[in-house]
Design a protein around this motif. Structure first.
Motif, PDB file in Angstrom:
ATOM      1  N   MET A   1      -6.640  37.023  66.803  1.00 38.48           N
ATOM      2  CA  MET A   1      -6.419  35.944  65.833  1.00 38.48           C
ATOM      3  C   MET A   1      -4.929  35.838  65.509  1.00 38.48           C
ATOM      4  O   MET A   1      -4.256  36.845  65.301  1.00 38.48           O
ATOM      5  N   ALA A   2      -4.426  34.616  65.491  1.00 43.21           N
ATOM      6  CA  ALA A   2      -3.009  34.413  65.194  1.00 43.21           C
ATOM      7  C   ALA A   2      -2.701  34.775  63.750  1.00 43.21           C
ATOM      8  O   ALA A   2      -3.575  34.728  62.872  1.00 43.21           O
ATOM      9  N   GLU A   3      -1.462  35.172  63.507  1.00 43.26           N
ATOM     10  CA  GLU A   3      -1.053  35.554  62.156  1.00 43.26           C
ATOM     11  C   GLU A   3      -0.575  34.364  61.346  1.00 43.26           C
ATOM     12  O   GLU A   3      -0.497  34.436  60.128  1.00 43.26           O
ATOM     13  N   LYS A   4      -0.239  33.267  62.017  1.00 47.10           N
ATOM     14  CA  LYS A   4       0.249  32.079  61.323  1.00 47.10           C
ATOM     15  C   LYS A   4      -0.172  30.843  62.101  1.00 47.10           C
ATOM     16  O   LYS A   4      -0.549  30.933  63.278  1.00 47.10           O
ATOM     17  N   PRO A   5      -0.126  29.684  61.460  1.00 52.46           N
ATOM     18  CA  PRO A   5      -0.549  28.460  62.148  1.00 52.46           C
ATOM     19  C   PRO A   5       0.338  28.154  63.351  1.00 52.46           C
ATOM     20  O   PRO A   5       1.511  28.531  63.402  1.00 52.46           O
ATOM     21  N   VAL A   6      -0.248  27.444  64.299  1.00 47.99           N
ATOM     22  CA  VAL A   6       0.486  26.994  65.475  1.00 47.99           C
ATOM     23  C   VAL A   6       0.491  25.471  65.450  1.00 47.99           C
ATOM     24  O   VAL A   6      -0.571  24.837  65.430  1.00 47.99           O
ATOM     25  N   LEU A   7       1.679  24.894  65.445  1.00 46.90           N
ATOM     26  CA  LEU A   7       1.830  23.444  65.409  1.00 46.90           C
ATOM     27  C   LEU A   7       2.266  22.939  66.776  1.00 46.90           C
ATOM     28  O   LEU A   7       3.287  23.368  67.307  1.00 46.90           O
ATOM     29  N   TYR A   8       1.484  22.028  67.328  1.00 47.41           N
ATOM     30  CA  TYR A   8       1.851  21.349  68.564  1.00 47.41           C
ATOM     31  C   TYR A   8       2.547  20.044  68.189  1.00 47.41           C
ATOM     32  O   TYR A   8       2.009  19.238  67.429  1.00 47.41           O
ATOM     33  N   GLY A   9       3.743  19.854  68.722  1.00 50.11           N
ATOM     34  CA  GLY A   9       4.508  18.680  68.341  1.00 50.11           C
ATOM     35  C   GLY A   9       5.426  18.219  69.445  1.00 50.11           C
ATOM     36  O   GLY A   9       5.527  18.843  70.511  1.00 50.11           O
ATOM     37  N   ALA A  10       6.120  17.107  69.170  1.00 52.81           N
ATOM     38  CA  ALA A  10       7.060  16.534  70.125  1.00 52.81           C
ATOM     39  C   ALA A  10       8.150  15.804  69.353  1.00 52.81           C
ATOM     40  O   ALA A  10       7.891  15.251  68.275  1.00 52.81           O
ATOM     41  N   PRO A  11       9.375  15.797  69.875  1.00 55.19           N
ATOM     42  CA  PRO A  11      10.479  15.134  69.182  1.00 55.19           C
ATOM     43  C   PRO A  11      10.204  13.661  68.918  1.00 55.19           C
ATOM     44  O   PRO A  11       9.705  12.935  69.787  1.00 55.19           O
ATOM     45  N   GLY A  12      10.508  13.226  67.700  1.00 54.89           N
ATOM     46  CA  GLY A  12      10.386  11.823  67.340  1.00 54.89           C
ATOM     47  C   GLY A  12       8.976  11.367  67.043  1.00 54.89           C
ATOM     48  O   GLY A  12       8.769  10.193  66.735  1.00 54.89           O
ATOM     49  N   CYS A  13       8.013  12.263  67.118  1.00 56.80           N
ATOM     50  CA  CYS A  13       6.610  11.893  66.918  1.00 56.80           C
ATOM     51  C   CYS A  13       6.138  12.268  65.506  1.00 56.80           C
ATOM     52  O   CYS A  13       6.889  12.787  64.698  1.00 56.80           O
ATOM     53  N   GLY A  14       4.845  12.003  65.259  1.00 60.89           N
ATOM     54  CA  GLY A  14       4.294  12.229  63.930  1.00 60.89           C
ATOM     55  C   GLY A  14       4.287  13.671  63.484  1.00 60.89           C
ATOM     56  O   GLY A  14       4.087  13.947  62.290  1.00 60.89           O
ATOM     57  N   SER A  15       4.519  14.585  64.407  1.00 57.47           N
ATOM     58  CA  SER A  15       4.594  15.993  64.018  1.00 57.47           C
ATOM     59  C   SER A  15       5.818  16.271  63.157  1.00 57.47           C
ATOM     60  O   SER A  15       5.876  17.291  62.447  1.00 57.47           O
ATOM     61  N   ALA A  16       6.807  15.378  63.176  1.00 59.54           N
ATOM     62  CA  ALA A  16       8.025  15.603  62.386  1.00 59.54           C
ATOM     63  C   ALA A  16       7.717  15.697  60.897  1.00 59.54           C
ATOM     64  O   ALA A  16       8.280  16.533  60.180  1.00 59.54           O
ATOM     65  N   VAL A  17       6.823  14.845  60.402  1.00 56.86           N
ATOM     66  CA  VAL A  17       6.517  14.870  58.976  1.00 56.86           C
ATOM     67  C   VAL A  17       5.803  16.161  58.598  1.00 56.86           C
ATOM     68  O   VAL A  17       5.992  16.683  57.490  1.00 56.86           O
ATOM     69  N   VAL A  18       4.993  16.688  59.505  1.00 58.26           N
ATOM     70  CA  VAL A  18       4.313  17.956  59.237  1.00 58.26           C
ATOM     71  C   VAL A  18       5.318  19.097  59.210  1.00 58.26           C
ATOM     72  O   VAL A  18       5.266  19.977  58.337  1.00 58.26           O
ATOM     73  N   GLU A  19       6.247  19.101  60.144  1.00 55.39           N
ATOM     74  CA  GLU A  19       7.298  20.122  60.125  1.00 55.39           C
ATOM     75  C   GLU A  19       8.097  20.053  58.829  1.00 55.39           C
ATOM     76  O   GLU A  19       8.419  21.089  58.227  1.00 55.39           O
ATOM     77  N   ALA A  20       8.424  18.839  58.392  1.00 57.78           N
ATOM     78  CA  ALA A  20       9.174  18.693  57.144  1.00 57.78           C
ATOM     79  C   ALA A  20       8.402  19.289  55.980  1.00 57.78           C
ATOM     80  O   ALA A  20       8.971  19.987  55.118  1.00 57.78           O
ATOM     81  N   ALA A  21       7.109  19.044  55.926  1.00 60.83           N
ATOM     82  CA  ALA A  21       6.293  19.574  54.842  1.00 60.83           C
ATOM     83  C   ALA A  21       6.216  21.096  54.900  1.00 60.83           C
ATOM     84  O   ALA A  21       6.276  21.771  53.857  1.00 60.83           O
ATOM     85  N   PHE A  22       6.088  21.649  56.091  1.00 61.10           N
ATOM     86  CA  PHE A  22       6.076  23.106  56.229  1.00 61.10           C
ATOM     87  C   PHE A  22       7.386  23.702  55.725  1.00 61.10           C
ATOM     88  O   PHE A  22       7.396  24.739  55.047  1.00 61.10           O
ATOM     89  N   ILE A  23       8.489  23.066  56.055  1.00 61.84           N
ATOM     90  CA  ILE A  23       9.793  23.563  55.611  1.00 61.84           C
ATOM     91  C   ILE A  23       9.882  23.566  54.083  1.00 61.84           C
ATOM     92  O   ILE A  23      10.293  24.555  53.473  1.00 61.84           O
ATOM     93  N   LEU A  24       9.486  22.459  53.467  1.00 63.61           N
ATOM     94  CA  LEU A  24       9.583  22.373  52.006  1.00 63.61           C
ATOM     95  C   LEU A  24       8.618  23.330  51.319  1.00 63.61           C
ATOM     96  O   LEU A  24       8.891  23.802  50.211  1.00 63.61           O
ATOM     97  N   ALA A  25       7.489  23.611  51.971  1.00 64.89           N
ATOM     98  CA  ALA A  25       6.516  24.539  51.391  1.00 64.89           C
ATOM     99  C   ALA A  25       6.900  25.994  51.633  1.00 64.89           C
ATOM    100  O   ALA A  25       6.308  26.896  51.039  1.00 64.89           O
ATOM    101  N   GLY A  26       7.882  26.223  52.501  1.00 58.88           N
ATOM    102  CA  GLY A  26       8.286  27.592  52.812  1.00 58.88           C
ATOM    103  C   GLY A  26       7.254  28.334  53.637  1.00 58.88           C
ATOM    104  O   GLY A  26       7.198  29.571  53.614  1.00 58.88           O
ATOM    105  N   GLU A  27       6.436  27.592  54.368  1.00 55.08           N
ATOM    106  CA  GLU A  27       5.380  28.191  55.191  1.00 55.08           C
ATOM    107  C   GLU A  27       5.912  28.466  56.597  1.00 55.08           C
ATOM    108  O   GLU A  27       6.556  27.612  57.204  1.00 55.08           O
ATOM    109  N   ASP A  28       5.583  29.632  57.111  1.00 53.84           N
ATOM    110  CA  ASP A  28       5.987  29.977  58.466  1.00 53.84           C
ATOM    111  C   ASP A  28       4.951  29.451  59.452  1.00 53.84           C
ATOM    112  O   ASP A  28       3.761  29.336  59.135  1.00 53.84           O
TER     113      ASP A  28
END
Length: 218
Positions: A1-28
């Motif tokens: 089992m992974a120790e932290k979430p795994v985010l699949y993303g791509a530059p310029g795509c909708g994953s950017a907003v999720v990355e931004a939220a993770f950063i602001l939440a301080g989540e690894d």
């Protein structure tokens, strides 16, 4: 089992907003580059957990697969009450949820159609007309949102003390076709709020990485 979430993303795509939220939440989290249009090991790994091969896809530490950026953002908000948006008892909650869902429901589909016009019509002329129609509809949607919210100068979209997930969304989505200068003509307050998000030092590197062609240092 992974120790932290795994985010699949791509530059310029909708994953950017999720990355931004993770950063602001301080989540690894771990990040897997998976550009759906480029064959790669990352895309094959994404396909194994999400047959639609769409980003963002998030695999939680317990193996649960989450798709849809709004769902992921709401999951993060549940983990961090008071962060990224008004809580259940806040009078602004209804407006927040309305517009949070409005963006991917009303505007996202214009890219699903406009980026792949040949899937829907035949011939260059028909494709060009369809693409322009998606741009027109996108601008109409931005204008509708602007008229409803009437963002005040120097404020976040909902007039909240802190930025919300809604502000993160517009920072990302106003960079998409037809881009900010065109969107500014119908939604100046929304673009101003998006540019305010750009200036958050916690997110500068993220936006620069995702949107190198349209990014300018705040």
């Amino acid at each position: 089992m992974a120790e932290k979430p795994v985010l699949y993303g791509a530059p310029g795509c909708g994953s950017a907003v999720v990355e931004a939220a993770f950063i602001l939440a301080g989540e690894d989290y771990d990040y897997v580059l998976a550009e759906p249009w480029t064959p790669s090991a990352g895309v094959e790994a994404l396909k194994a957990v999400n047959p639609l091969v769409q980003v963002p896809t998030l695999v939680l530490a317990d193996g649960t697969v989450m798709t849809e950026s709004v769902a992921i953002l709401l999951w993060l908000m549940d983990r961090h009450p008071g962060l990224l948006g008004p809580g259940p008892d806040d009078p602004l909650r209804g407006a927040f949820l309305r517009w949070l869902v409005y963006l991917p429901a009303a505007i996202y589909p214009m890219y699903t159609v406009g980026d792949f016009c040949d899937r829907w019509v035949t011939g260059e002329k028909a494709a060009a007309e369809l693409k322009q129609a998606t741009i027109d509809r996108t601008l109409f949607c931005w204008g509708t949102m602007e008229a409803a919210l009437k963002p005040a100068a120097g404020s976040w979209l909902l007039g909240t003390k802190d930025l919300t997930a809604l502000d993160l969304y517009i920072s990302m989505m106003t960079r998409w076709r037809p881009r900010r200068e065109e969107i500014r003509k119908v939604a100046p307050g929304i673009v101003a709020a998006a540019e305010r998000v750009d200036r958050d030092p916690r997110l500068v590197d993220l936006w620069r990485r995702h949107f190198p062609d349209s990014y300018t240092d705040p």
